[in-house]
Design a protein around this motif. Sequence first.
Motif, short mmCIF file in Angstrom:
data_model
loop_
_atom_site.label_atom_id
_atom_site.label_comp_id
_atom_site.label_asym_id
_atom_site.label_seq_id
_atom_site.Cartn_x
_atom_site.Cartn_y
_atom_site.Cartn_z
N VAL A 251 11.42 -2.05 51.66
CA VAL A 251 12.27 -2.63 50.62
C VAL A 251 12.55 -4.08 51.01
O VAL A 251 13.00 -4.37 52.12
N HIS B 212 22.05 -7.18 52.89
CA HIS B 212 20.69 -6.64 52.71
C HIS B 212 20.11 -6.21 54.05
O HIS B 212 19.51 -5.14 54.17
N ARG C 198 16.86 -3.70 54.61
CA ARG C 198 15.90 -4.41 53.76
C ARG C 198 15.39 -5.65 54.49
O ARG C 198 16.15 -6.34 55.15
#
Length: 237
Positions: free
Chosen positions: A97, A121, A126
């Motif tokens: 991701v 994030h 990610r």
Amino acid sequence: MELKYKRILLKLSGEALMGNDSFGINTDVLGEISAEIKEIVDLGVEVGIVIGAGNIFRGVRGASQGMDRAAADNMGMLATVINSLALQDTLERCGVVTRVMSAIPMRLVCEPYIRRRATRHLEKGRAVIFAAGTGNPYFTTDSAGVLRALEIDADIIIKATKVDGVYDKDPMLHADAVKYETLTYNDVLSKNLRVMDSAGIALAMEDNKPILVLNMTESGNISRAVCGEKIGSLISC
């Protein structure tokens, strides 16, 4: 596998994306880079990435050919967004991701860069690609890489190159080139070793942010580095 570095800033040159091509993005190379990144993400490393744009357009080169430097650098920053989107696509097809955050807002294709959001994030596992440099002309992506590393509090900056560390002269041209296992920021500046631009080195030195230079073309090198194996050349105080 025990990690030495939990959060890293990976600095890639645009030229690294070309492979053996003369320009542009080589999809095979992009796949290999993405596989390396996936390997460390799977280990639990939080990965921020900054990519240059030398495979598409280099601002300094454009300025040297008569273009206005600010205009040329703006073009170079936009070219990094192209590279970032290409890497994002390949990473996500590998199952990583990924978010692209641009210092120049362009909300239809990526998120604007906001430090706290970028950190969130990373905490969620990610990969975050920081595009468009610093958002300002006259700064290279090397400087942008160090700046983002400081902002996200990365444990180390890993500069991936085509050689296995820092040498006293170009090992591609000189068979007697000597590799440095470790060196200081002042060594880099005083010897003019061209690891990255002097502004980036000075910024890293001010915060004592270590920089590891390694060969990314050798599979598994980044995984070895984040686990603490001695590899490449380490720049620190």
